[in-house]
Motif scaffolding. Sequence first.
Motif, PDB file in Angstrom:
ATOM      1  N   GLY A 224       0.544  -1.326   0.312  1.00  0.00           N
ATOM      2  CA  GLY A 224      -0.046   0.124   0.325  1.00  0.00           C
ATOM      3  C   GLY A 224       1.141   0.970  -0.095  1.00  0.00           C
ATOM      4  O   GLY A 224       2.007   1.214  -0.068  1.00  0.00           O
ATOM      5  N   GLY A 225      -0.199   2.462  -0.316  1.00  0.00           N
ATOM      6  CA  GLY A 225       0.999   3.697  -0.371  1.00  0.00           C
ATOM      7  C   GLY A 225      -0.248   4.908  -0.244  1.00  0.00           C
ATOM      8  O   GLY A 225      -1.117   4.964   0.173  1.00  0.00           O
ATOM      9  N   SER A 226       0.141   5.995  -0.112  1.00  0.00           N
ATOM     10  CA  SER A 226      -0.602   7.001  -0.133  1.00  0.00           C
ATOM     11  C   SER A 226      -2.440   7.175  -1.069  1.00  0.00           C
ATOM     12  O   SER A 226      -1.635   6.876  -1.590  1.00  0.00           O
ATOM     13  CB  SER A 226       0.118   8.391   0.234  1.00  0.00           C
ATOM     14  OG  SER A 226       0.427   8.382   1.405  1.00  0.00           O
ATOM     15  N   GLU A 227      -3.440   7.523  -0.427  1.00  0.00           N
ATOM     16  CA  GLU A 227      -4.115   7.562  -1.697  1.00  0.00           C
ATOM     17  C   GLU A 227      -3.793   9.033  -2.639  1.00  0.00           C
ATOM     18  O   GLU A 227      -2.832   9.913  -2.137  1.00  0.00           O
ATOM     19  CB  GLU A 227      -5.457   8.070  -0.343  1.00  0.00           C
ATOM     20  CG  GLU A 227      -6.037   7.128   0.190  1.00  0.00           C
ATOM     21  CD  GLU A 227      -7.719   7.899   0.133  1.00  0.00           C
ATOM     22  OE1 GLU A 227      -8.525   6.968  -0.204  1.00  0.00           O
ATOM     23  OE2 GLU A 227      -7.539   7.961   1.761  1.00  0.00           O
ATOM     24  N   GLY A 228      -4.858   9.213  -3.709  1.00  0.00           N
ATOM     25  CA  GLY A 228      -4.405  10.316  -4.153  1.00  0.00           C
ATOM     26  C   GLY A 228      -5.486  10.467  -4.874  1.00  0.00           C
ATOM     27  O   GLY A 228      -6.840   9.765  -5.545  1.00  0.00           O
ATOM     28  N   SER A 229      -4.959  11.729  -6.158  1.00  0.00           N
ATOM     29  CA  SER A 229      -7.054  11.918  -6.219  1.00  0.00           C
ATOM     30  C   SER A 229      -7.069  11.230  -7.620  1.00  0.00           C
ATOM     31  O   SER A 229      -8.048  10.936  -8.587  1.00  0.00           O
ATOM     32  CB  SER A 229      -6.618  13.413  -6.815  1.00  0.00           C
ATOM     33  OG  SER A 229      -5.591  13.468  -7.679  1.00  0.00           O
ATOM     34  N   ASP A 230      -6.092  10.155  -8.777  1.00  0.00           N
ATOM     35  CA  ASP A 230      -6.310   9.061  -9.114  1.00  0.00           C
ATOM     36  C   ASP A 230      -6.434   7.575  -9.008  1.00  0.00           C
ATOM     37  O   ASP A 230      -6.323   7.132  -9.809  1.00  0.00           O
ATOM     38  CB  ASP A 230      -4.605   9.571 -10.135  1.00  0.00           C
ATOM     39  CG  ASP A 230      -3.425   9.502  -9.492  1.00  0.00           C
ATOM     40  OD1 ASP A 230      -3.502   8.787  -8.392  1.00  0.00           O
ATOM     41  OD2 ASP A 230      -2.786   9.195 -10.406  1.00  0.00           O
ATOM     42  N   ASP A 231      -6.377   7.615  -7.607  1.00  0.00           N
ATOM     43  CA  ASP A 231      -7.034   6.168  -7.359  1.00  0.00           C
ATOM     44  C   ASP A 231      -8.560   5.576  -7.857  1.00  0.00           C
ATOM     45  O   ASP A 231      -8.026   4.833  -8.473  1.00  0.00           O
ATOM     46  CB  ASP A 231      -7.098   5.919  -6.318  1.00  0.00           C
ATOM     47  CG  ASP A 231      -5.790   6.759  -5.455  1.00  0.00           C
ATOM     48  OD1 ASP A 231      -4.676   6.431  -5.813  1.00  0.00           O
ATOM     49  OD2 ASP A 231      -5.592   6.770  -3.956  1.00  0.00           O
ATOM     50  N   THR A 232      -9.244   6.625  -8.618  1.00  0.00           N
ATOM     51  CA  THR A 232     -10.644   6.138  -8.925  1.00  0.00           C
ATOM     52  C   THR A 232     -10.050   5.549 -10.367  1.00  0.00           C
ATOM     53  O   THR A 232     -10.860   4.586 -10.552  1.00  0.00           O
ATOM     54  CB  THR A 232     -11.653   7.102  -8.837  1.00  0.00           C
ATOM     55  OG1 THR A 232     -10.955   8.567  -9.678  1.00  0.00           O
ATOM     56  CG2 THR A 232     -11.838   7.354  -7.742  1.00  0.00           C
ATOM     57  N   THR A 233      -8.877   6.002 -10.786  1.00  0.00           N
ATOM     58  CA  THR A 233      -8.530   5.099 -12.000  1.00  0.00           C
ATOM     59  C   THR A 233      -8.100   4.040 -12.655  1.00  0.00           C
ATOM     60  O   THR A 233      -8.458   3.828 -13.288  1.00  0.00           O
ATOM     61  CB  THR A 233      -7.517   6.583 -13.462  1.00  0.00           C
ATOM     62  OG1 THR A 233      -8.474   7.743 -13.389  1.00  0.00           O
ATOM     63  CG2 THR A 233      -7.507   6.213 -14.282  1.00  0.00           C
ATOM     64  N   ALA A 234      -6.857   3.597 -11.139  1.00  0.00           N
ATOM     65  CA  ALA A 234      -6.321   2.605 -10.875  1.00  0.00           C
ATOM     66  C   ALA A 234      -7.109   1.922 -10.732  1.00  0.00           C
ATOM     67  O   ALA A 234      -7.447   0.719 -10.670  1.00  0.00           O
ATOM     68  CB  ALA A 234      -5.366   2.960  -9.942  1.00  0.00           C
ATOM     69  N   ASP A 235      -8.367   2.397 -10.125  1.00  0.00           N
ATOM     70  CA  ASP A 235      -9.483   1.231  -9.661  1.00  0.00           C
ATOM     71  C   ASP A 235     -10.470   0.576 -10.427  1.00  0.00           C
ATOM     72  O   ASP A 235     -10.446  -0.803 -11.148  1.00  0.00           O
ATOM     73  CB  ASP A 235     -11.113   2.275  -9.002  1.00  0.00           C
ATOM     74  CG  ASP A 235     -10.514   2.528  -7.089  1.00  0.00           C
ATOM     75  OD1 ASP A 235      -9.466   1.587  -6.388  1.00  0.00           O
ATOM     76  OD2 ASP A 235     -11.691   3.301  -7.018  1.00  0.00           O
ATOM     77  N   TYR A 304     -11.130   9.896  -1.140  1.00  0.00           N
ATOM     78  CA  TYR A 304     -10.916   9.986  -2.999  1.00  0.00           C
ATOM     79  C   TYR A 304     -12.110   8.608  -3.421  1.00  0.00           C
ATOM     80  O   TYR A 304     -13.026   8.638  -3.940  1.00  0.00           O
ATOM     81  CB  TYR A 304     -10.322   9.912  -3.733  1.00  0.00           C
ATOM     82  CG  TYR A 304      -8.804  10.762  -3.678  1.00  0.00           C
ATOM     83  CD1 TYR A 304      -9.144  11.925  -3.614  1.00  0.00           C
ATOM     84  CD2 TYR A 304      -7.713  10.327  -2.920  1.00  0.00           C
ATOM     85  CE1 TYR A 304      -8.746  13.335  -3.050  1.00  0.00           C
ATOM     86  CE2 TYR A 304      -7.026  11.341  -2.005  1.00  0.00           C
ATOM     87  CZ  TYR A 304      -7.171  13.002  -2.738  1.00  0.00           C
ATOM     88  OH  TYR A 304      -6.479  13.627  -2.284  1.00  0.00           O
ATOM     89  N   ASP A 305     -12.365   7.646  -2.719  1.00  0.00           N
ATOM     90  CA  ASP A 305     -13.157   6.715  -3.265  1.00  0.00           C
ATOM     91  C   ASP A 305     -14.528   6.402  -2.974  1.00  0.00           C
ATOM     92  O   ASP A 305     -14.615   6.259  -1.674  1.00  0.00           O
ATOM     93  CB  ASP A 305     -12.838   5.113  -3.203  1.00  0.00           C
ATOM     94  CG  ASP A 305     -11.726   4.790  -4.131  1.00  0.00           C
ATOM     95  OD1 ASP A 305     -12.016   3.713  -4.943  1.00  0.00           O
ATOM     96  OD2 ASP A 305     -10.609   4.779  -4.414  1.00  0.00           O
ATOM     97  N   ALA A 306     -15.378   5.940  -3.543  1.00  0.00           N
ATOM     98  CA  ALA A 306     -16.665   5.865  -3.404  1.00  0.00           C
ATOM     99  C   ALA A 306     -17.103   5.293  -2.451  1.00  0.00           C
ATOM    100  O   ALA A 306     -16.514   3.849  -3.051  1.00  0.00           O
ATOM    101  CB  ALA A 306     -17.620   6.063  -4.863  1.00  0.00           C
ATOM    102  N   LYS A 307     -17.741   5.255  -1.615  1.00  0.00           N
ATOM    103  CA  LYS A 307     -18.599   4.374  -0.570  1.00  0.00           C
ATOM    104  C   LYS A 307     -19.411   3.391  -1.370  1.00  0.00           C
ATOM    105  O   LYS A 307     -20.535   3.339  -2.228  1.00  0.00           O
ATOM    106  CB  LYS A 307     -19.454   4.630   0.379  1.00  0.00           C
ATOM    107  CG  LYS A 307     -19.529   4.013   1.368  1.00  0.00           C
ATOM    108  CD  LYS A 307     -20.382   4.702   2.725  1.00  0.00           C
ATOM    109  CE  LYS A 307     -19.987   4.474   3.489  1.00  0.00           C
ATOM    110  NZ  LYS A 307     -19.254   4.581   3.971  1.00  0.00           N
ATOM    111  N   PRO A 308     -18.466   1.387  -1.044  1.00  0.00           N
ATOM    112  CA  PRO A 308     -19.470   1.015  -2.262  1.00  0.00           C
ATOM    113  C   PRO A 308     -21.196   0.997  -1.433  1.00  0.00           C
ATOM    114  O   PRO A 308     -21.230   1.086  -0.342  1.00  0.00           O
ATOM    115  CB  PRO A 308     -19.168  -0.882  -1.764  1.00  0.00           C
ATOM    116  CG  PRO A 308     -18.281  -0.118  -1.118  1.00  0.00           C
ATOM    117  CD  PRO A 308     -17.852   1.046  -0.182  1.00  0.00           C
ATOM    118  N   SER A 309     -21.922   0.728  -2.149  1.00  0.00           N
ATOM    119  CA  SER A 309     -23.224   0.115  -1.557  1.00  0.00           C
ATOM    120  C   SER A 309     -23.914  -0.517  -0.160  1.00  0.00           C
ATOM    121  O   SER A 309     -24.668  -0.389   0.364  1.00  0.00           O
ATOM    122  CB  SER A 309     -24.578  -0.659  -2.824  1.00  0.00           C
ATOM    123  OG  SER A 309     -24.055  -1.241  -2.915  1.00  0.00           O
TER     124      SER A 309
END
Length: 425
Positions: A224-235, A304-309
């Motif tokens: 792991g590493g720190s969060e970033g604003s581009d994490d959702t792209t990596a998702d 940054y990451d959305a909450k899953p339902s």
Amino acid sequence: MHSHRRRNRIRRSAPALLSAAALITGGVAVATQTSAFATTPAASHAATTSATSAAAPAHTHRLCSQPSKPGYMACQSVERTDIVQHKALGPHDTPQGFGPSGLAAAYNLPKDGGKGQTVAIVDANDDPNAEKDLAAYRSQYNLPECSTGNGCFKKIDQDGGTDYPAPDAGWAGEISLDVDMVSAACPQCSILLVEAKSANMNDLGAAVNQAVKQGAKFVSNSYGGSEGSDDTTADDQYFKHPGVAITVSSGDSGYGVEYPAASQYVTAVGGTSLKKDSSTRGYSETVWGTSAGGNGAGSGCSQYDAKPSWQKDTDCAKRAVADVASVADPATGLAVYDTYQASGWNVYGGTSAAAPFIAGVYALAGAPGSGDTPASYPYAHPDQLNDVTSGSNGSCDVAYLCQAGKGYDGPTGLGTPNGTGAFTK
């Protein structure tokens, strides 16, 4: 497809003194071990004390150095440094640390199951001794052979070939921990080791995709590493694989969120301290960590990451970490066999132990539904988990994100396995 690059905000930590609990070997305290596996002389009194009073610290260091470049990940393994390593055991010796039988008893796992399932391990760099070290671990605990020869073990690079990356002692220790923990959870499972050419998220993500391409329905990630604003792209590039259970370590630096544990598509795995006791279960667990923070299982609310339902906690608008947990405290750690620039039997911990173990539990439960996100499964069956209700991994504004309590909490999620019922639809 855009390259995934993150800011250089990787969490940095010096080796820490972790809070102690009794060091257990498959349910037997250190004090009952033979002298061949005693701690170093300077630590021997502390180890004896910890076996009886759980009061002495465990001396540790992290296997992987913290990255100095943007976009690079660190493995989440912690090594006991007050344990003497030995390559060979006497006929009546037992390695220190929990072994397969103790873990199976603690988590109510079936003796059989998982046959025909493949658990993939994704790590960076090469472990030249991975197969032979795995053989030594499995032989010690009378587990079925798992080798290239019988088709149970396979090692590939991130492109699916055998052009393995450069070896690295820290990541080799991580690999040993990972394959041993899959073996402990699911002795009948096959193991696919996919080695990324570097610890860059792009390479590790390519290795995840390769594992899925190879047919693995269970993929463990202990980094792991720190969060970033581009994490959702990596998702979307690396972790959105319906029908595949992807587990990720939550972190070893106490309260705080790391990526890719924050991905909405993965099962984020926190950590506990596990002790044998006189309860009906025979074991008890608390959060791995202390209220002072600085070490222990990672947790918190993603930026940054959305909450899953399926997540219904009330005070985190985005993705909350973790989902489930298992033993990770090196003071109550795991027996691991590692000889690449290491000396054999050792005791490791970190949430790197928990992620492959939970991947093995998913495999015991059977293949996920083809269109499912298996991270949702535990939320449908919280009653089939051991709820961890005490302990903390630091301080925070929203108590449940760093302190255990009844029901969901950040450090241990919904709890630890009590059989396999929480890991199927």
